[in-house]
Design a protein around this motif. Structure first.
Motif, short mmCIF file in Angstrom:
data_model
loop_
_atom_site.label_atom_id
_atom_site.label_comp_id
_atom_site.label_asym_id
_atom_site.label_seq_id
_atom_site.Cartn_x
_atom_site.Cartn_y
_atom_site.Cartn_z
N HIS A 40 50.72 45.97 32.74
CA HIS A 40 52.12 45.64 32.44
C HIS A 40 52.96 45.51 33.71
N THR A 41 52.31 45.56 34.87
CA THR A 41 53.02 45.39 36.13
C THR A 41 52.39 44.26 36.92
N GLY A 42 53.15 43.64 37.78
CA GLY A 42 52.65 42.51 38.54
C GLY A 42 52.28 41.36 37.62
N SER A 43 51.20 40.66 37.95
CA SER A 43 50.76 39.53 37.13
C SER A 43 50.15 40.00 35.82
N GLY A 44 49.61 41.24 35.83
CA GLY A 44 48.96 41.75 34.64
C GLY A 44 47.56 41.21 34.45
N VAL A 45 47.17 40.23 35.26
CA VAL A 45 45.86 39.59 35.11
C VAL A 45 45.08 39.58 36.41
N TYR A 46 45.65 39.05 37.46
CA TYR A 46 44.94 38.85 38.71
C TYR A 46 45.11 40.03 39.66
N SER A 47 44.08 40.28 40.43
CA SER A 47 44.14 41.33 41.45
C SER A 47 43.20 40.95 42.58
N ASP A 48 43.45 41.52 43.75
CA ASP A 48 42.56 41.30 44.88
C ASP A 48 42.39 42.62 45.62
N ASN A 87 43.84 43.83 48.02
CA ASN A 87 45.08 44.45 48.48
C ASN A 87 46.02 44.82 47.33
N ASP A 88 45.56 44.66 46.11
CA ASP A 88 46.39 44.97 44.95
C ASP A 88 46.68 46.47 44.93
N PRO A 89 47.95 46.89 45.02
CA PRO A 89 48.28 48.32 45.06
C PRO A 89 48.00 49.04 43.75
N ASP A 114 28.92 38.69 45.24
CA ASP A 114 29.34 37.29 45.26
C ASP A 114 30.41 37.01 44.21
N ASP A 115 31.40 36.20 44.57
CA ASP A 115 32.41 35.68 43.62
C ASP A 115 33.07 36.78 42.82
N ASN A 116 33.29 37.94 43.43
CA ASN A 116 33.85 39.08 42.70
C ASN A 116 35.30 39.33 43.05
N ALA A 117 35.98 38.33 43.59
CA ALA A 117 37.39 38.48 43.93
C ALA A 117 38.17 37.33 43.31
N ASN A 118 39.30 37.67 42.71
CA ASN A 118 40.15 36.63 42.16
C ASN A 118 40.78 35.86 43.30
N VAL A 119 40.70 34.54 43.22
CA VAL A 119 41.20 33.71 44.31
C VAL A 119 42.49 33.00 43.93
N GLY A 120 43.02 33.31 42.76
CA GLY A 120 44.26 32.67 42.33
C GLY A 120 44.16 32.26 40.88
N THR A 121 45.12 31.49 40.41
CA THR A 121 45.14 31.06 39.04
C THR A 121 43.95 30.16 38.74
N THR A 122 43.24 30.44 37.66
CA THR A 122 42.04 29.67 37.31
C THR A 122 42.21 29.00 35.95
N VAL A 123 43.43 28.73 35.54
CA VAL A 123 43.67 28.03 34.29
C VAL A 123 44.25 26.66 34.60
#
Length: 199
Positions: free
Chosen positions: A69-77, A79-81, A190-199
């Motif tokens: 319920h904070t930030g984007s609520g979906v994506y993280s990397d 550095n996501d606090p 491999d490929d285990n980091a969200n790189v941005g919006t994927t929709v």
């Protein structure tokens, strides 16, 4: 025969064995999660499963309470606090997914199958096309065809296309292939980091 009976039988046997064999690790992770930050050990989230039916997926909690319920609520990397110290490790190693072995025994999931999407992301169930709905014709999995072909980096339309392809080609041989590919993906992270919006 495999799709109707064999797949489910194998899933239950392997999941039960894995829960027993991995119980020391599960206990250690549970204690670490609890000591690292306030909140429950397990994170429960509504997902879409077989035939589009909603169920609660289980994970070891890797983020702070109410993180969805904070930030984007979906994506993280990295550095996501919202991600806890223990959370960074269990997410990088995919250990946070292990409680889904319980989901398998409950009948919510399979070892191999399309990853279950959120009820609202990438879009609500009533916005899937008839062809895209085919991805819900099998139980969702801990790993799947889309996961070994890009994981979090794949755009959602392509991800769903890969999931639909899997439902049309389910076989024991394909599931074994996906499992081996998953092991290598996890070991290399491999490929285990969200790189941005994927929709």
């Amino acid at each position: 025969m495999y799709r109707q009976f064999g797949k489910r039988t194998i899933d239950c046997i392997l999941s039960a064995l894995a829960l027993v064999l991995l119980s020391p690790l599960l206990l250690i992770v549970a204690i670490a999660v609890k000591l690292d930050s306030k909140g429950p050990i397990l994170f429960k989230q509504k997902r879409l499963g077989l035939h589009g039916k909603e169920f609660f997926i289980l994970k070891f909690r890797s983020m702070t309470v109410n993180a969805e319920h904070t930030g984007s609520g979906v994506y993280s990397d990295d550095n996501d606090p919202r991600v806890t110290r223990v959370g960074k490790f269990i997410r990088a190693t995919s250990i946070d997914e292990l409680p889904q072995l319980i989901n398998i025994l409950r009948g919510d999931m399979a070892i191999v199958g399309p990853r279950p999407p959120l009820t609202y992301h990438p879009w609500p169930i009533d916005q899937y096309t008839e062809e895209q709905m085919e991805m819900f014709s099998v139980r969702p999995g801990i790993t799947g065809w889309a996961q070994v072909h890009g994981r979090k980096t794949v755009e959602w339309h392509e991800r769903i296309r890969l999931n639909v392809w899997y439902t049309q080609h389910v076989s024991f041989r394909l599931d074994v292939k996906i499992l081996f590919m998953t092991v290598f993906k996890v070991l290399r992270n491999d490929d285990n980091a969200n790189v941005g919006t994927t929709v």
